[in-house]
Design an enzyme around this catalytic site. Structure first.
Site, mmCIF file in Angstrom:
data_model
loop_
_atom_site.group_PDB
_atom_site.id
_atom_site.type_symbol
_atom_site.label_atom_id
_atom_site.label_comp_id
_atom_site.label_asym_id
_atom_site.label_seq_id
_atom_site.Cartn_x
_atom_site.Cartn_y
_atom_site.Cartn_z
ATOM 1 N N CYS A 51 44.305 37.545 43.162
ATOM 2 C CA CYS A 51 44.978 36.417 43.366
ATOM 3 C C CYS A 51 44.535 35.192 44.183
ATOM 4 O O CYS A 51 44.964 34.604 44.759
ATOM 5 C CB CYS A 51 46.243 36.843 43.177
ATOM 6 N N ASN A 52 44.048 37.143 45.639
ATOM 7 C CA ASN A 52 43.929 36.583 46.753
ATOM 8 C C ASN A 52 42.853 36.279 47.651
ATOM 9 O O ASN A 52 42.217 36.073 48.551
ATOM 10 C CB ASN A 52 44.993 37.427 47.627
ATOM 11 N N THR A 116 47.986 48.843 49.112
ATOM 12 C CA THR A 116 46.875 49.438 47.829
ATOM 13 C C THR A 116 46.316 49.788 46.481
ATOM 14 O O THR A 116 45.812 50.037 46.009
ATOM 15 C CB THR A 116 47.730 51.561 48.452
ATOM 16 N N GLN A 117 47.198 48.474 45.938
ATOM 17 C CA GLN A 117 45.980 47.919 44.879
ATOM 18 C C GLN A 117 44.615 47.225 45.013
ATOM 19 O O GLN A 117 44.534 48.026 43.818
ATOM 20 C CB GLN A 117 47.128 46.499 44.746
ATOM 21 N N GLU A 193 49.480 44.113 35.642
ATOM 22 C CA GLU A 193 49.971 45.435 36.951
ATOM 23 C C GLU A 193 50.828 44.491 37.650
ATOM 24 O O GLU A 193 51.238 45.430 38.467
ATOM 25 C CB GLU A 193 48.499 45.487 37.761
#
EC number: 1.2.1.70
Length: 429
Positions: A51-52, A116-117, A193
C-alpha cells in the site's frame, strides 16, 4: 552485471498515483514481471507492491536506458504518464540499490519505521518472482542478505520494539479521537493481513470487532482465530453496520471504493472512517459528523513515531551500511573463489594423473608414493600462491578477466560447477 532498483513510495508518490501503480494480484504481478524481463539486459527481477510502495529490484547487464525501460513498463500497465513517473521515481544503482534494499527490508524506509510487516511482503515478492522463474542466484543473494540484515537490526536495536504498522497507527488515531476503546465496537471490512492487524490492535485495547468480508468463510476463520471479542456479519449488510457504529476500518483488496455515499447515510452521531487500503476503499462526503482518514493522513502519528525511534534508526542505518559493505566484499570473494578452486582442482588432477603414470612405469617405489604426493601438492600449492593472491585482489567488476582465465586454462566446466556450489552455499539462510 549490476543491481538496480526503481522505487515509488509514500515519500515521492501520492496515494492517488500509488493506487494506480498497485500490482496487488497475481495476474498483474505476472504481467509486469513478464514485461520487464522481456528486456534482454534484465537478467533477474522482482516486484514488491504494497500500500505504500512499488519497488522493482533487478539484476542487469547495463544501466543504459534500463531504468527508463522499467518505468515505461510500469507506465504501460498502470496508465500513468511516463514523464510523471520518471520525475517521481527514485533510482538506485549498484551498492546504492543494495543499501536501499537492506533499508526497506529493515523497515527503515517504511511509512512507520520499525514495522515488521515489510519482511513478509518482501519474502512473498521474492517467492513469487522465483516461482515465475524471474529470480536467479544474484537476487537470491541480495534478498537473503537483506533478510539477514533485517534480523540483525531487530536483534541489536529496539527499532521494532512494540512494533507499529499502518493498521496500529490507525487504531492509535482512533484512540486519540474518542479516547478509551474499552467497550466500544468497531467494524472491520476485509479479512486479509491488514484487516487482521487492525482487529488485533483493537482487541488489544479492549474493543470488540465485527468483521465483514465478501468471502464469509475467510471472515469466519479470522474471527475464530481472534476469540470471543470478534464476530462476523454478511457483506450484504455492510451499509447497516457502517451506519450503526462510530469506528469503521476498511482494508480490502477491491479495485474501487466499496463504501460510498450510497451506503454511508448521514447519522446523528460522530463516525470515524479509517481507510487503510490501497487502492482506497472509502469515497464518501465528509461532514461535521463523519471524518475519513486514508493512509497518507496517518503521517502525523508516523512523525511522532519517527522522533521516538530516531536514535534507534541511526544505529540501524549504520548496520545497513556495514552489511552493504560486507555484501559486496562477499560478492567479490564469491567471484574469485570458484576460479581459485577450479585452478587448484585442475592442478591436482594433472598431478594425480602423472603420479599414477610414474607408479605404473616403476619410477616410484610404493613406499615413496605418499611422500611424492605430498611433494607434488606442495609444488602446485607454491606455484598457485601468487595467482591466488592476485585473483582475490581483482576488482569486483573483473568477471570478464576471470572468465578469460577459465577459458585459457581449459577449466570452464570445473569453474561453472564451483560457481554454482558457491552461490548455493551462500544462499543458505
Amino acid at each position: 552485471m549490476n543491481y538496480m532498483s526503481v522505487s515509488f513510495t509514500h515519500k515521492n508518490t501520492d496515494i492517488i498515483v500509488r493506487e494506480k501503480l498497485s500490482f496487488a494480484n497475481d495476474v498483474k504481478k505476472r504481467e509486469i514481471l513478464k514485461l520487464i524481463c522481456s528486456n534482454k539486459a534484465i537478467k533477474e527481477c522482482l516486484v514488491l507492491s504494497t500500500c505504500n510502495r512499488v519497488e522493482v529490484l533487478a539484476y542487469i547487464d547495463d544501466f543504459n536506458y534500463t531504468s527508463d525501460y522499467v518505468i515505461k513498463a510500469i507506465s504501460k500497465l498502470s496508465g500513468v504518464d511516463f514523464d510523471e513517473l520518471k520525475e517521481r521515481a527514485d533510482i538506485y544503482e549498484d551498492d546504492g540499490a543494495i543499501h536501499h534494499l537492506f533499508s526497506v527490508a529493515s523497515s527503515l524506509d517504511s511509512l512507520v519505521v520499525g514495522e515488521t510487516q515489510i519482511v513478509g511482503q518482501l519474502k512473498d515478492a521474492y517467492n513469487f518472482a522465483k516461482n515465475e522463474r524471474k529470480s536467479g542466484v544474484m537476487l537470491d543473494l541480495a534478498i537473503n542478505s537483506a533478510l539477514k540484515c533485517a534480523a540483525v537490526i531487530r536483534s541489536k536495536t529496539d527499532i521494532s520494539k512494540n512494533p507499529i504498522s499502518v493498521a496500529s497507527v490507525a487504531v492509535c488515531m482512533a484512540r486519540e479521537k474518542i479516547g478509551d476503546l474499552g467497550g466500544t465496537t468497531a467494524v472491520v471490512v476485509g479479512a486479509g493481513e491488514m484487516a487482521e492487524l487492525a482487529c488485533k490492535h483493537l482487541i488489544t485495547h479492549k474493543a470488540k470487532v465485527i468483521i465483514i468480508n465478501r468471502n464469509i468463510d475467510h471472515a469466519k476463520k479470522l474471527a475464530e482465530s481472534l476469540g470471543e471479542n470478534a464476530s462476523i456479519a454478511e457483506f450484504s449488510n455492510l451499509g447497516e453496520f457502517i451506519n450503526k457504529y462510530a469506528l469503521i476500518f476498511s482494508a480490502t483488496g477491491a479495485n474501487k471504493p466499496i463504501i460510498t455515499d450510497l451506503l454511508a447515510k448521514p447519522q446523528n452521531f460522530k463516525r470515524y472512517f479509517f481507510d487503510i487500503a490501497v487502492p482506497r476503499d472509502i469515497d464518501i462526503t465528509c461532514d461535521d459528523l463523519s471524518e475519513v482518514y486514508a493512509v497518507d493522513d496517518l503521517e502525523e502519528i508516523v512523525r511522532k513515531n519517527l522522533l521516538l525511534r530516531e536514535e534507534q534508526a541511526q544505529i540501524a542505518y549504520s548496520i545497513v551500511g556495514r552489511e552493504t559493505t560486507k555484501f559486496y566484499k562477499d560478492l567479490k570473494t564469491l567471484s574469485s573463489t570458484p576460479i581459485i578452486k577450479a585452478l587448484r582442482n585442475s592442478a591436482k588432477k594433472v598431478a594425480e594423473t602423472e603420479l599414477k603414470k610414474a607408479i605404473k612405469r616403476g619410477y616410484l617405489r610404493h613406499s615413496d608414493i605418499d611422500e611424492a604426493r605430498k611433494l607434488i601438492h606442495q609444488v602446485f600449492k607454491a606455484f598457485l600462491h601468487t595467482p591466488t593472491v592476485n585473483l582475490k585482489n581483482l576488482d569486483e567488476n573483473a568477471q570478464n578477466d576471470i572468465n578469460a582465465i577459465a577459458e585459457i586454462f581449459g577449466i570452464e566446466e570445473d569453474f561453472d560447477k564451483f560457481c554454482e556450489n558457491s552461490l548455493e552455499n551462500k544462499n543458505e539462510i
